[in-house]
Scaffold this motif. Structure first.
Motif, PDB file in Angstrom:
ATOM      1  N   THR A   1       0.927  -1.137   0.097  1.00 26.41           N
ATOM      2  CA  THR A   1      -0.012   0.105  -0.122  1.00 26.41           C
ATOM      3  C   THR A   1       0.710   1.364   0.179  1.00 26.41           C
ATOM      4  O   THR A   1       1.604   1.501   0.887  1.00 26.41           O
ATOM      5  N   PRO A   2       0.646   2.001  -1.038  1.00 25.37           N
ATOM      6  CA  PRO A   2       1.566   3.320  -0.841  1.00 25.37           C
ATOM      7  C   PRO A   2       0.755   4.451  -0.213  1.00 25.37           C
ATOM      8  O   PRO A   2      -0.415   4.487  -0.220  1.00 25.37           O
ATOM      9  N   LEU A   3       1.447   5.103   0.520  1.00 23.29           N
ATOM     10  CA  LEU A   3       0.852   6.277   1.388  1.00 23.29           C
ATOM     11  C   LEU A   3       1.732   7.400   1.018  1.00 23.29           C
ATOM     12  O   LEU A   3       2.973   7.380   0.883  1.00 23.29           O
ATOM     13  N   LYS A   4       1.116   8.503   1.043  1.00 19.59           N
ATOM     14  CA  LYS A   4       1.852  10.107   0.966  1.00 19.59           C
ATOM     15  C   LYS A   4       1.077  10.995   1.569  1.00 19.59           C
ATOM     16  O   LYS A   4      -0.334  11.011   1.615  1.00 19.59           O
ATOM     17  N   ASN A   5       1.900  12.146   1.705  1.00 23.70           N
ATOM     18  CA  ASN A   5       1.317  13.482   2.245  1.00 23.70           C
ATOM     19  C   ASN A   5       2.050  14.448   1.604  1.00 23.70           C
ATOM     20  O   ASN A   5       3.227  14.730   1.998  1.00 23.70           O
ATOM     21  N   ASP A   6       1.300  15.422   1.036  1.00 25.29           N
ATOM     22  CA  ASP A   6       1.887  16.754   0.443  1.00 25.29           C
ATOM     23  C   ASP A   6       2.380  17.941   1.362  1.00 25.29           C
ATOM     24  O   ASP A   6       3.244  18.689   1.457  1.00 25.29           O
ATOM     25  N   ASP A   7       1.353  17.906   2.537  1.00 24.58           N
ATOM     26  CA  ASP A   7       1.556  19.088   3.639  1.00 24.58           C
ATOM     27  C   ASP A   7       1.792  20.493   2.913  1.00 24.58           C
ATOM     28  O   ASP A   7       2.704  21.189   3.207  1.00 24.58           O
ATOM     29  N   GLY A   8       0.793  20.733   2.076  1.00 20.27           N
ATOM     30  CA  GLY A   8       0.760  22.091   1.340  1.00 20.27           C
ATOM     31  C   GLY A   8       1.871  21.993   0.206  1.00 20.27           C
ATOM     32  O   GLY A   8       1.982  22.997  -0.557  1.00 20.27           O
ATOM     33  N   GLU A   9       2.680  21.181  -0.137  1.00 25.32           N
ATOM     34  CA  GLU A   9       3.624  21.348  -1.009  1.00 25.32           C
ATOM     35  C   GLU A   9       3.204  20.316  -2.372  1.00 25.32           C
ATOM     36  O   GLU A   9       3.403  19.196  -2.518  1.00 25.32           O
ATOM     37  N   ALA A  10       2.304  20.801  -3.268  1.00 19.62           N
ATOM     38  CA  ALA A  10       1.456  20.124  -3.941  1.00 19.62           C
ATOM     39  C   ALA A  10       2.218  19.035  -4.898  1.00 19.62           C
ATOM     40  O   ALA A  10       3.280  19.653  -5.408  1.00 19.62           O
ATOM     41  N   GLY A  11       1.935  17.881  -5.006  1.00 20.06           N
ATOM     42  CA  GLY A  11       2.837  16.928  -5.683  1.00 20.06           C
ATOM     43  C   GLY A  11       4.044  16.393  -5.513  1.00 20.06           C
ATOM     44  O   GLY A  11       4.574  15.557  -5.917  1.00 20.06           O
ATOM     45  N   ALA A  12       4.568  17.118  -4.104  1.00 23.47           N
ATOM     46  CA  ALA A  12       5.772  16.568  -3.513  1.00 23.47           C
ATOM     47  C   ALA A  12       5.669  15.081  -3.032  1.00 23.47           C
ATOM     48  O   ALA A  12       6.764  14.347  -3.257  1.00 23.47           O
ATOM     49  N   GLY A  13       4.665  14.778  -2.136  1.00 23.78           N
ATOM     50  CA  GLY A  13       4.438  13.306  -1.937  1.00 23.78           C
ATOM     51  C   GLY A  13       4.573  12.320  -3.016  1.00 23.78           C
ATOM     52  O   GLY A  13       5.202  11.187  -2.803  1.00 23.78           O
ATOM     53  N   MET A  14       3.886  12.598  -4.089  1.00 21.97           N
ATOM     54  CA  MET A  14       3.941  11.661  -5.310  1.00 21.97           C
ATOM     55  C   MET A  14       5.513  11.424  -5.992  1.00 21.97           C
ATOM     56  O   MET A  14       5.868  10.441  -6.271  1.00 21.97           O
ATOM     57  N   VAL A  15       6.293  12.683  -5.815  1.00 20.79           N
ATOM     58  CA  VAL A  15       7.710  12.609  -6.243  1.00 20.79           C
ATOM     59  C   VAL A  15       8.531  11.374  -5.207  1.00 20.79           C
ATOM     60  O   VAL A  15       9.254  10.820  -5.743  1.00 20.79           O
ATOM     61  N   ILE A  16       8.191  11.605  -3.867  1.00 19.19           N
ATOM     62  CA  ILE A  16       8.868  10.962  -3.095  1.00 19.19           C
ATOM     63  C   ILE A  16       8.567   9.429  -3.292  1.00 19.19           C
ATOM     64  O   ILE A  16       9.297   8.387  -3.296  1.00 19.19           O
ATOM     65  N   LEU A  17       7.289   8.839  -3.203  1.00 14.27           N
ATOM     66  CA  LEU A  17       6.569   7.835  -3.516  1.00 14.27           C
ATOM     67  C   LEU A  17       7.229   7.173  -4.893  1.00 14.27           C
ATOM     68  O   LEU A  17       7.709   6.042  -4.753  1.00 14.27           O
ATOM     69  N   ARG A  18       7.245   7.851  -5.686  1.00 13.46           N
ATOM     70  CA  ARG A  18       7.969   7.200  -7.140  1.00 13.46           C
ATOM     71  C   ARG A  18       9.346   6.848  -6.997  1.00 13.46           C
ATOM     72  O   ARG A  18       9.754   5.748  -7.565  1.00 13.46           O
ATOM     73  N   MET A  19      10.062   7.647  -6.282  1.00 12.66           N
ATOM     74  CA  MET A  19      11.377   7.408  -5.978  1.00 12.66           C
ATOM     75  C   MET A  19      11.469   6.083  -5.175  1.00 12.66           C
ATOM     76  O   MET A  19      12.424   5.394  -5.445  1.00 12.66           O
ATOM     77  N   LEU A  20      10.698   5.916  -4.307  1.00 15.06           N
ATOM     78  CA  LEU A  20      10.810   5.055  -3.403  1.00 15.06           C
ATOM     79  C   LEU A  20      10.228   3.704  -3.974  1.00 15.06           C
ATOM     80  O   LEU A  20      11.049   2.452  -3.895  1.00 15.06           O
ATOM     81  N   GLU A  21       9.459   3.754  -4.821  1.00 13.67           N
ATOM     82  CA  GLU A  21       9.108   2.426  -5.791  1.00 13.67           C
ATOM     83  C   GLU A  21      10.229   2.048  -6.527  1.00 13.67           C
ATOM     84  O   GLU A  21      10.457   1.106  -6.837  1.00 13.67           O
ATOM     85  N   ARG A  22      10.898   3.062  -7.559  1.00 13.74           N
ATOM     86  CA  ARG A  22      11.883   2.895  -8.248  1.00 13.74           C
ATOM     87  C   ARG A  22      13.136   2.307  -7.584  1.00 13.74           C
ATOM     88  O   ARG A  22      13.772   1.465  -8.121  1.00 13.74           O
ATOM     89  N   ASP A  23      13.302   2.562  -6.379  1.00 11.08           N
ATOM     90  CA  ASP A  23      14.429   2.099  -5.629  1.00 11.08           C
ATOM     91  C   ASP A  23      14.185   0.896  -4.883  1.00 11.08           C
ATOM     92  O   ASP A  23      14.863   0.143  -4.214  1.00 11.08           O
ATOM     93  N   GLY A  24      12.780   0.337  -4.969  1.00 11.97           N
ATOM     94  CA  GLY A  24      12.428  -0.700  -4.383  1.00 11.97           C
ATOM     95  C   GLY A  24      12.408  -1.091  -2.875  1.00 11.97           C
ATOM     96  O   GLY A  24      12.274  -1.770  -2.067  1.00 11.97           O
TER      97      GLY A  24
END
Length: 116
Positions: free
Chosen positions: A57-80
């Motif tokens: 399950t992916p979880l993320k939170n932008d905390d007002g920095e729109a789209g930043a949580g997705m950037v972190i999530l994609r990098m985690l997924e890419r790195d396994g």
């Protein structure tokens, strides 16, 4: 919990990156709460984060920095990386970074993945 403070600045904005083990949504919330017990992090403009839980399950939170949580999530997924939360903290320096803010988030996550 690993915390790397003042890893870089960009036009006055200062960045830090933190991370550690995380196996549930409750642990993610507890991680953020623990991090924000540090007055400096509680006063940050943004504490954006993401984690891929052990069940996938992916979880993320932008905390007002729109789209930043997705950037972190994609990098985690890419790195396994599974079961590890990464938090990118930003203290706004007065100048809007536009699209460069995503590059800085990527830089912070890369720093954590290499140093953490």
């Amino acid at each position: 919990m690993q915390v790397f403070e003042n890893i870089f600045t960009d036009r006055g904005s200062k960045y830090a990156v933190s991370g550690g083990p995380c196996a549930s949504a409750a642990q993610a919330k507890a991680f953020i709460k623990t991090l924000c017990r540090r007055k400096k992090f509680a006063k940050a403009t943004h504490n954006t984060w993401a984690v891929v839980l052990p069940d996938g399950t992916p979880l993320k939170n932008d905390d007002g920095e729109a789209g930043a949580g997705m950037v972190i999530l994609r990098m985690l997924e890419r790195d396994g990386r599974v079961g590890e939360i990464i938090v990118v903290t930003r203290w706004f320096g007065g100048v809007h970074l536009g699209g460069d803010r995503f590059r800085r988030v990527q830089d912070a996550v890369r720093y954590y993945l290499e140093e953490g």
